[in-house]
Design a protein around this motif. Structure first.
Motif, PDB file in Angstrom:
ATOM      1  N   GLY A 199      17.196  19.628  21.670  1.00 44.33           N
ATOM      2  CA  GLY A 199      18.011  18.370  21.618  1.00 44.33           C
ATOM      3  C   GLY A 199      19.394  18.412  21.984  1.00 44.33           C
ATOM      4  O   GLY A 199      19.989  19.638  22.386  1.00 44.33           O
ATOM      5  N   SER A 200      20.033  17.334  21.696  1.00 48.77           N
ATOM      6  CA  SER A 200      21.692  17.721  21.816  1.00 48.77           C
ATOM      7  C   SER A 200      22.636  17.049  20.813  1.00 48.77           C
ATOM      8  O   SER A 200      22.104  16.369  20.011  1.00 48.77           O
ATOM      9  CB  SER A 200      21.978  16.773  23.049  1.00 48.77           C
ATOM     10  N   LEU A 201      23.730  17.602  20.594  1.00 51.25           N
ATOM     11  CA  LEU A 201      24.649  17.285  19.831  1.00 51.25           C
ATOM     12  C   LEU A 201      25.991  17.308  20.471  1.00 51.25           C
ATOM     13  O   LEU A 201      26.230  18.165  21.332  1.00 51.25           O
ATOM     14  CB  LEU A 201      24.757  18.041  18.615  1.00 51.25           C
ATOM     15  N   ARG A 202      26.759  16.505  19.861  1.00 52.17           N
ATOM     16  CA  ARG A 202      28.229  16.474  20.225  1.00 52.17           C
ATOM     17  C   ARG A 202      29.217  16.577  19.143  1.00 52.17           C
ATOM     18  O   ARG A 202      29.184  15.839  18.343  1.00 52.17           O
ATOM     19  CB  ARG A 202      28.797  15.193  21.163  1.00 52.17           C
ATOM     20  N   LEU A 203      29.849  17.792  18.873  1.00 55.09           N
ATOM     21  CA  LEU A 203      30.804  18.060  18.008  1.00 55.09           C
ATOM     22  C   LEU A 203      32.274  17.530  18.578  1.00 55.09           C
ATOM     23  O   LEU A 203      32.739  17.540  19.556  1.00 55.09           O
ATOM     24  CB  LEU A 203      31.060  19.612  17.662  1.00 55.09           C
ATOM     25  N   SER A 204      32.834  17.035  17.539  1.00 53.04           N
ATOM     26  CA  SER A 204      34.475  16.443  17.754  1.00 53.04           C
ATOM     27  C   SER A 204      35.316  17.342  16.795  1.00 53.04           C
ATOM     28  O   SER A 204      35.078  17.835  15.872  1.00 53.04           O
ATOM     29  CB  SER A 204      34.513  14.978  17.225  1.00 53.04           C
ATOM     30  N   CYS A 205      36.435  17.535  17.329  1.00 61.26           N
ATOM     31  CA  CYS A 205      37.641  18.026  16.567  1.00 61.26           C
ATOM     32  C   CYS A 205      39.081  17.142  16.662  1.00 61.26           C
ATOM     33  O   CYS A 205      39.405  17.383  17.753  1.00 61.26           O
ATOM     34  CB  CYS A 205      37.768  19.527  17.193  1.00 61.26           C
ATOM     35  N   ALA A 206      39.204  16.661  15.673  1.00 61.67           N
ATOM     36  CA  ALA A 206      40.334  15.976  15.766  1.00 61.67           C
ATOM     37  C   ALA A 206      41.322  16.385  15.143  1.00 61.67           C
ATOM     38  O   ALA A 206      41.490  16.964  13.968  1.00 61.67           O
ATOM     39  CB  ALA A 206      39.851  14.491  15.068  1.00 61.67           C
ATOM     40  N   ALA A 207      42.659  16.349  15.822  1.00 61.82           N
ATOM     41  CA  ALA A 207      43.880  17.201  15.086  1.00 61.82           C
ATOM     42  C   ALA A 207      44.524  15.847  14.387  1.00 61.82           C
ATOM     43  O   ALA A 207      44.767  14.739  15.021  1.00 61.82           O
ATOM     44  CB  ALA A 207      44.671  17.701  16.288  1.00 61.82           C
ATOM     45  N   SER A 208      45.336  16.296  13.238  1.00 60.29           N
ATOM     46  CA  SER A 208      46.105  15.538  12.644  1.00 60.29           C
ATOM     47  C   SER A 208      47.364  16.208  12.077  1.00 60.29           C
ATOM     48  O   SER A 208      47.277  17.450  11.805  1.00 60.29           O
ATOM     49  CB  SER A 208      45.436  14.749  11.414  1.00 60.29           C
ATOM     50  N   GLY A 209      48.599  15.304  12.037  1.00 60.16           N
ATOM     51  CA  GLY A 209      49.685  15.969  11.690  1.00 60.16           C
ATOM     52  C   GLY A 209      50.453  16.673  12.969  1.00 60.16           C
ATOM     53  O   GLY A 209      51.797  17.024  12.763  1.00 60.16           O
ATOM     54  N   PHE A 210      49.555  16.688  13.957  1.00 65.13           N
ATOM     55  CA  PHE A 210      50.481  17.423  15.220  1.00 65.13           C
ATOM     56  C   PHE A 210      49.519  16.863  16.466  1.00 65.13           C
ATOM     57  O   PHE A 210      48.439  16.348  16.225  1.00 65.13           O
ATOM     58  CB  PHE A 210      50.522  18.710  15.233  1.00 65.13           C
ATOM     59  N   MET A 216      26.672  19.920  23.298  1.00 65.23           N
ATOM     60  CA  MET A 216      25.772  20.873  23.442  1.00 65.23           C
ATOM     61  C   MET A 216      24.575  20.325  23.717  1.00 65.23           C
ATOM     62  O   MET A 216      23.854  19.501  22.886  1.00 65.23           O
ATOM     63  CB  MET A 216      25.546  21.420  21.929  1.00 65.23           C
ATOM     64  N   ASN A 217      23.745  20.904  24.770  1.00 64.93           N
ATOM     65  CA  ASN A 217      22.512  20.449  25.122  1.00 64.93           C
ATOM     66  C   ASN A 217      21.502  21.629  25.291  1.00 64.93           C
ATOM     67  O   ASN A 217      21.817  22.578  25.220  1.00 64.93           O
ATOM     68  CB  ASN A 217      22.643  19.915  26.838  1.00 64.93           C
ATOM     69  N   ALA A 218      20.305  21.069  25.347  1.00 71.10           N
ATOM     70  CA  ALA A 218      19.034  22.047  25.229  1.00 71.10           C
ATOM     71  C   ALA A 218      19.263  22.970  24.307  1.00 71.10           C
ATOM     72  O   ALA A 218      19.160  24.397  24.460  1.00 71.10           O
ATOM     73  CB  ALA A 218      19.023  22.732  26.631  1.00 71.10           C
ATOM     74  N   LEU A 219      19.382  22.747  23.066  1.00 71.66           N
ATOM     75  CA  LEU A 219      19.856  23.539  21.941  1.00 71.66           C
ATOM     76  C   LEU A 219      18.551  24.111  21.576  1.00 71.66           C
ATOM     77  O   LEU A 219      17.405  23.848  21.699  1.00 71.66           O
ATOM     78  CB  LEU A 219      20.258  22.702  20.541  1.00 71.66           C
ATOM     79  N   ARG A 220      18.946  25.369  21.025  1.00 74.41           N
ATOM     80  CA  ARG A 220      17.903  26.605  20.817  1.00 74.41           C
ATOM     81  C   ARG A 220      18.160  26.902  19.018  1.00 74.41           C
ATOM     82  O   ARG A 220      19.387  26.927  18.542  1.00 74.41           O
ATOM     83  CB  ARG A 220      18.016  27.722  21.452  1.00 74.41           C
TER      84      ARG A 220
END
Length: 121
Positions: free
Chosen positions: A16-27, A83-87
């Motif tokens: 399967g697949s997942l998409r992680l996000s990383c949001a910056a705040s304060g800068f 992230m694709n083709a997760l193991r």
């Protein structure tokens, strides 16, 4: 308050697949390199991918080549890990980091709190 906030982790089946996000705040992430690390309990934190301020990507983990990609959206002040083709061996806590360059990321700069990714059937 300067911080990075990850989201998008969870439980996914192998392949399967997942998409992680990383949001910056304060800068603003403009002018910063941003990267993803992962850690399994009892093991050292592993660098996965880094993207420079101008968009160039560096891959640190051979095991994710061709499966994971890093990108950034300057307008949203966010970095992504697709992230694709997760193991099952991708199971880990994934951390986002930001620093002035990919050469020093992980040794200085900012860290997120981590998001759990579990790959299991």
């Amino acid at each position: 308050q300067l911080q990075l906030v990850e989201s998008g982790g969870g439980l996914v089946q192998p392949g399967g697949s997942l998409r992680l996000s990383c949001a910056a705040s304060g800068f603003t992430l403009d002018g910063y390199a941003a990267g993803w690390f992962r850690q399994v309990p009892g093991k050292e934190r592993e660098a996965v991918l880094c993207v420079s301020s101008n968009g160039g990507a560096t891959n640190y983990a051979d095991s994710v080549k061709g499966r994971f990609t890093i990108s950034r959206d300057h307008a949203k002040n966010t970095v992504y890990l697709q992230m694709n083709a997760l193991r099952p061996e991708d199971t880990a806590i994934y951390y986002c980091a930001a620093a002035r360059s990919c050469n020093v990321i992980g040794t200085r700069g900012y860290w997120g709190q981590g998001t759990q990714v579990t790959v299991s059937s």
